[in-house]
Design a protein around this motif. Structure first.
Motif, short mmCIF file in Angstrom:
data_model
loop_
_atom_site.label_atom_id
_atom_site.label_comp_id
_atom_site.label_asym_id
_atom_site.label_seq_id
_atom_site.Cartn_x
_atom_site.Cartn_y
_atom_site.Cartn_z
N THR A 194 38.09 12.46 34.79
CA THR A 194 38.13 12.45 36.21
C THR A 194 39.12 13.47 36.79
OG1 THR A 194 37.73 10.04 36.13
CG2 THR A 194 38.32 10.90 38.37
N TYR A 195 38.79 14.06 37.70
CA TYR A 195 39.56 15.17 38.45
C TYR A 195 39.93 14.43 40.06
CZ TYR A 195 38.32 18.18 34.65
OH TYR A 195 38.12 18.79 33.39
N TRP A 196 40.83 14.69 40.55
CA TRP A 196 41.35 14.18 41.66
C TRP A 196 41.67 15.37 42.72
CZ3 TRP A 196 42.26 10.77 37.90
CH2 TRP A 196 41.74 9.59 37.99
N ALA A 223 38.19 11.27 43.97
CA ALA A 223 37.89 11.38 42.76
C ALA A 223 36.39 12.02 42.20
CB ALA A 223 37.90 10.09 41.82
N PHE A 224 36.46 12.89 41.25
CA PHE A 224 35.12 13.39 40.87
C PHE A 224 35.03 13.24 39.48
CE2 PHE A 224 33.10 17.19 38.92
CZ PHE A 224 31.90 16.75 39.28
N ASP A 225 33.98 12.65 38.94
CA ASP A 225 33.85 12.23 37.37
C ASP A 225 33.12 13.49 36.66
OD1 ASP A 225 35.33 9.86 37.40
OD2 ASP A 225 33.66 8.58 37.67
N ALA A 226 33.78 14.22 36.13
CA ALA A 226 33.20 15.30 35.30
C ALA A 226 32.33 14.90 34.15
CB ALA A 226 34.05 16.63 35.26
N VAL A 227 33.05 13.82 33.55
CA VAL A 227 32.33 13.25 32.31
C VAL A 227 32.29 11.72 32.71
CG1 VAL A 227 32.35 12.62 29.62
CG2 VAL A 227 33.48 15.00 30.88
N GLY A 269 24.40 22.65 27.56
CA GLY A 269 24.09 22.44 28.73
C GLY A 269 24.84 23.48 29.76
N GLU A 270 24.09 23.51 30.87
CA GLU A 270 24.37 24.52 31.90
C GLU A 270 26.01 24.40 32.44
OE1 GLU A 270 21.27 23.62 34.18
OE2 GLU A 270 22.42 23.01 36.09
N SER A 271 26.35 25.36 32.99
CA SER A 271 27.70 25.67 33.62
C SER A 271 28.14 24.54 34.64
CB SER A 271 28.10 26.92 34.15
OG SER A 271 29.51 27.00 34.35
N GLY A 272 29.07 23.89 34.24
CA GLY A 272 29.42 22.63 35.37
C GLY A 272 29.16 21.19 34.71
N SER A 273 28.22 20.97 33.42
CA SER A 273 28.06 19.96 33.27
C SER A 273 28.92 19.07 32.56
CB SER A 273 26.71 20.17 32.07
OG SER A 273 27.20 21.04 31.04
N GLY A 274 30.13 19.49 32.13
CA GLY A 274 31.32 18.63 31.65
C GLY A 274 31.47 19.08 30.37
N LYS A 275 31.04 20.16 29.72
CA LYS A 275 31.34 20.48 28.37
C LYS A 275 32.76 20.50 27.92
CE LYS A 275 28.60 23.89 28.20
NZ LYS A 275 28.22 24.02 29.79
N SER A 276 33.49 21.61 28.86
CA SER A 276 34.73 21.82 28.67
C SER A 276 35.52 20.61 29.02
CB SER A 276 35.33 22.93 29.52
OG SER A 276 34.48 24.07 28.96
N SER A 277 35.21 19.67 29.60
CA SER A 277 36.22 18.47 30.04
C SER A 277 35.98 17.70 28.84
CB SER A 277 35.41 17.72 31.28
OG SER A 277 35.38 18.48 32.39
N ILE A 278 35.12 17.52 28.07
CA ILE A 278 35.06 16.69 26.96
C ILE A 278 35.85 17.45 25.85
CG2 ILE A 278 33.62 15.91 24.85
CD1 ILE A 278 31.38 15.33 26.79
N PRO A 324 24.34 18.93 43.53
CA PRO A 324 24.39 18.15 42.22
C PRO A 324 25.41 16.95 42.52
CG PRO A 324 24.32 20.30 41.51
CD PRO A 324 24.09 20.48 42.86
N ARG A 325 26.42 17.33 43.35
CA ARG A 325 27.56 16.18 43.14
C ARG A 325 27.37 15.01 43.90
NH1 ARG A 325 33.61 18.44 42.92
NH2 ARG A 325 33.10 19.94 41.52
N LEU A 326 26.12 15.24 44.91
CA LEU A 326 25.62 14.01 45.54
C LEU A 326 24.87 12.81 44.66
CD1 LEU A 326 24.46 15.68 48.93
CD2 LEU A 326 26.51 14.49 48.35
N1 LIG Z 1 40.77 21.13 36.74
C1 LIG Z 1 39.75 20.68 37.47
N2 LIG Z 1 39.76 20.13 38.90
C2 LIG Z 1 38.63 19.75 39.50
N3 LIG Z 1 37.28 19.93 39.03
C3 LIG Z 1 36.99 20.56 37.81
C4 LIG Z 1 38.28 20.94 36.97
N4 LIG Z 1 37.74 21.34 35.98
C5 LIG Z 1 36.62 21.19 35.97
N5 LIG Z 1 36.19 20.69 37.13
C6 LIG Z 1 34.89 20.33 37.69
O1 LIG Z 1 34.25 19.63 36.58
C7 LIG Z 1 32.92 19.90 36.50
C8 LIG Z 1 32.70 19.96 34.78
O2 LIG Z 1 33.30 21.04 34.38
P1 LIG Z 1 33.49 21.74 32.93
O3 LIG Z 1 33.87 20.76 32.22
O4 LIG Z 1 34.42 22.97 33.19
O5 LIG Z 1 32.17 22.00 32.55
P2 LIG Z 1 31.22 23.10 31.75
O6 LIG Z 1 32.34 23.20 30.65
O7 LIG Z 1 30.24 22.42 31.07
O8 LIG Z 1 31.03 24.10 32.45
C9 LIG Z 1 32.56 20.86 37.28
O9 LIG Z 1 31.84 20.59 38.40
C10 LIG Z 1 34.02 21.64 37.46
O10 LIG Z 1 33.99 22.20 38.89
#
Ligand SMILES: Nc1ncnc2c1ncn2[C@@H]1O[C@H](COP(=O)(O)OP(=O)(O)O)[C@@H](O)[C@H]1O
Ligand SMILES: [Mg+2]
Length: 340
Positions: free
Chosen positions: A15-17, A28-32, A49-58, A283-285
């Motif tokens: 989650t990012y705040w 709050a925004f749940d990326a995963v 998965g496409e950009s923004g799907s949450g891969k890097s967050s994992i 997507p965020r909605l």
């Molecule tokens: N530090 C952060 N603060 C707020 N939102 C973030 C942050 N990092 C990523 N996000 C958001 O979380 C979602 C997933 O991002 P990310 O994990 O980078 O995806 P991916 O690696 O698949 O492109 C995206 O909507 C991105 O904008």
């Protein structure tokens, strides 16, 4: 899921705040949104998965760079998600990382020798001479040589810099390397070279990879299993060949359709046969229901109301899609029918 897993992720939430006035936590925004993933020792999980799907967050949750807001990340017998501070040295040495951008991830003022031996300086008691010997060995593993030791990152091409980053990640003989889009910044022929290099070193050294990419076609050869992410959810997971040859989830199908085909007629036919509708809302909605419902050509009313659970798929793995609700076999037959 499996006891013999090296890395086992359950219900992971990241989650990012946003920031509000006065520095309080904003929205709050749940990326995963509750991800399950598992990697066995020495195996590769391709996470696409496409950009923004949450891969890097994992990836970053596994590396301890962002906190988990729920769930577990079991690595051996520790739960990484429960560790609030930096990982203890023995754990840190066993998990290494390679990131996308070889231009910014290497310190420009360090020599290749410094970069490659840094993990050895931090985690071992090796002497300088021992470290140098090991550095030459490590450069050999990535097809660079002793003559490169004194040079600086800017003297190398993008592909060579990524080789240096990989050599450094191999230094401590880790059990797991998290590779976050390691070839996305490289040209196509260099991409293949680096993927092949990773493949060879993996089998030789018995290292597991969490390999993140947005191109399924690029990583399916090297991956034992593939997981597909869409808007914070793992929508499909399974043996790499099955996912690549017989993608189940409508999103995985669309993702494979995005891979260019040389014959333009074949490309047109394929597109026409599987057309995925464009997104109708931002997507965020999408708060409840299937994350893919607004782009899915098979969407049903219940997809609006309920998040599909993971259903088993013929050939192995799961898809989070109501089309697979019937016992395995019938579900896939139904999907073929709907498409015809
Ligand atoms: N530090 C952060 N603060 C707020 N939102 C973030 C942050 N990092 C990523 N996000 C958001 O979380 C979602 C997933 O991002 P990310 O994990 O980078 O995806 P991916 O690696 O698949 O492109 C995206 O909507 C991105 O904008
Ligand atoms: Mg990313």
């Amino acid at each position: 899921m499996s006891d013999d897993a090296l890395l086992d992720i359950r219900d992971l939430r990241v989650t990012y705040w946003g920031k509000s006035l006065l520095g309080f936590r904003g929205k709050a925004f749940d990326a995963v949104k509750g991800a399950n993933l598992s990697i066995r020792p020495g195996q590769t999980l391709g996470l696409v998965g496409e950009s923004g799907s949450g891969k890097s967050s994992i990836a970053n949750a596994v590396l301890g760079l962002v906190p988990a807001n729920g769930g577990t990340i079991r690595f051996g017998d520790v739960d990484l998600a429960a560790m609030k501070t930096r990982y203890p040295p023995d754990v840190r040495g066993q998990i290494q990382a390679v990131f996308q951008d070889p231009y910014s991830s290497l310190n420009p003022s360090m020599t290749v020798e410094d970069i490659v031996t840094e993990p050895l300086r931090v985690h071992t008691t090796m002497s300088r001479a021992e470290r140098r010997t090991r550095a030459v060995e490590l450069l050999g593993l990535v097809s660079l040589s002793e003559e490169h030791l004194e040079r600086h990152p800017h003297q190398f091409s993008g592909g060579q810099r990524q080789r240096i980053a990989i050599a450094s990640a191999l230094a401590l003989a880790p059990k797991l390397i998290v590779l976050d889009e390691p070839v996305s910044a490289l040209d196509v022929s260099t991409q293949n070279q680096i993927i092949n290099l990773l493949y060879e070193r993996r089998d030789e050294l018995g290292i597991a990879y969490l390999l993140i990419a947005h191109d399924l076609a690029l990583v399916h050869h090297i991956s034992d299993r593939i997981a597909v992410m869409y808007l914070g959810h793992i929508v499909e997971e399974g043996p790499s060949d099955r996912v690549y040859r017989a993608p189940a989830h409508p999103y995985t199908r669309a993702l494979l359709d995005a891979v260019p085909v040389l014959d333009p007629d074949a490309q047109r036919r394929r597109r026409a046969s599987r057309k995925a509708a464009p997104a109708r809302e931002t997507p965020r909605l999408a708060a409840q229901g299937c994350p893919y419902r607004n782009r899915c050509p098979f969407a049903m009313p219940r997809c609006e109301a309920q998040l599909p659970p993971d259903y088993p798929v013929d050939g192995g793995g799961t898809a989070a899609c109501f089309l697979f609700e019937a016992p395995a076999g019938q579900g896939s037959a139904r999907l073929r029918l709907v498409q015809a």
